[in-house]
Design an enzyme around this catalytic site. Structure first.
Site, PDB file in Angstrom:
ATOM      1  CG  LEU A  40      -2.176  -0.795   1.257  1.00 55.76           C
ATOM      2  CD1 LEU A  40      -2.888  -0.615   2.591  1.00 55.76           C
ATOM      3  CD2 LEU A  40      -3.096  -0.418   0.119  1.00 55.76           C
ATOM      4  CG  ASP A  41       1.008   4.044  -3.267  1.00 54.71           C
ATOM      5  OD1 ASP A  41       1.917   3.219  -3.501  1.00 54.71           O
ATOM      6  OD2 ASP A  41       0.281   4.532  -4.155  1.00 54.71           O
TER       7      ASP A  41
END
Length: 314
Positions: A40-41
């Protein structure tokens, strides 16, 4: 003491990388064998499944879509397609209705071609795209097929130029790209303002827990609960080993005869036995207590062939 085995689902906070969360849990549990099921960013929050112990060997067998809730900001484009980047163009958004937006969103439902953001982990001649972008290199990315199972408009703010959307999509879909392309379709540009993942494979928000804040000392009773991996692999057919002899053979890496034991196979819903095996689907191997012993497939001799064996002998 039995080693932890299963999944911890973290509600990832903004500002941390997925690897930061893994490192925190490594300190909490005192083991190195921990890994996440997909990055996930840093700015993205929400469901982050993390495999604990030997469950890391099950990550590649997870299956299912991912779901997100995000805000798309109209009226500008950025070089990263989200709010972390620099604004490269601005344009006033038009006066539009929610019905008209829904009409345009139909272009993005189903199987579509999507170009990844230039600031992404896509490989270009052995180098990540974001590294090339940071160096100012010019390059083009090839669009790839992704599937948008659901794209629902929750609300539209004409004053703020914000779309609130729910998305259910295939693995590999970039919601940043979706935001960019929706903005282009409306004619004013757009970028992803915020994003939360609500589902990953069979992991949902109700499974998630807060990331531990202190990792240097963690009382045994306060460790995040490690969830039984069985509940996340219902997409796999399963086969039960009932005798100690079979279990020893399995742990030794030997094939298990299937031909006279078809009744012990539990086939996934809406699936035929033939389909389950002709297409070389993976099989979850269990003992009588429903504990996962490993992953197998059916070979040409109609025997269960080990692919992943836990507590192997020799």
């Amino acid at each position: 003491m039995e080693k932890p085995f299963g999944f911890v689902v973290i509600d990832k906070p903004s500002g941390l990388t997925s690897h930061d969360c893994v490192n925190r849990l490594r300190k909490v549990f005192g083991i190195k064998k921990i890994g996440h099921s997909g990055t996930l960013d840093p700015a993205v929050t929400g469901v982050l499944p993390i495999a604990i112990g030997d469950a890391t060997r099950l990550i590649s067998y997870l299956q299912g879509s991912k779901a997100y809730r995000g805000i798309i900001q109209l009226g500008a484009t950025t070089n990263t397609d989200d709010m972390q980047g620099e604004i490269i163009e601005s344009k006033a958004w038009p006066l539009i209705t929610q019905n008209y937006i829904n009409y345009l969103l139909e272009n993005f439902r189903g199987e579509i071609l999507q170009k990844p953001p230039i600031f992404s982990s896509v490989h270009i001649k052995g180098e990540r795209a974001y590294k090339k972008a940071r160096k100012g290199e010019k390059f083009d990315l090839i669009p790839k097929k992704v599937t948008i199972n659901k794209l629902n408009l929750i609300s539209w703010s004409q004053d703020k130029g914000e779309l609130l959307v729910d998305v259910d999509c295939s693995t590999g879909t970039y919601i940043r790209s979706l935001a960019r392309d929706i903005g282009d379709k409306i004619g004013c540009g757009g970028y992803l303002k915020s994003l939360r993942r609500t589902k990953a494979y069979n992991f949902i928000e109700n499974h998630s827990v807060k990331l531990p804040e202190k990792s240097d000392f963690y009382p045994e009773g306060d460790k995040p609960k490690v969830l039984n991996p069985n509940i996340f692999f219902k997409h796999l057919s399963s086969f039960e080993l009932i005798s100690e002899e079979e279990i020893i053979s399995w742990r030794s890496g030997r094939k298990i005869s299937f031909q006279n034991n078809v009744k012990r196979l539990k086939v996934t819903k809406n699936n035929e036995v033939e389909d389950s095996f002709i297409h070389n689907n993976h099989i979850l191997v269990l003992n009588k207590e429903n504990k996962i012993l490993g992953i197998a497939c059916l070979d040409d001799s109609f025997a269960i062939k080990p692919k992943v064996v836990f507590n192997a002998i020799g």
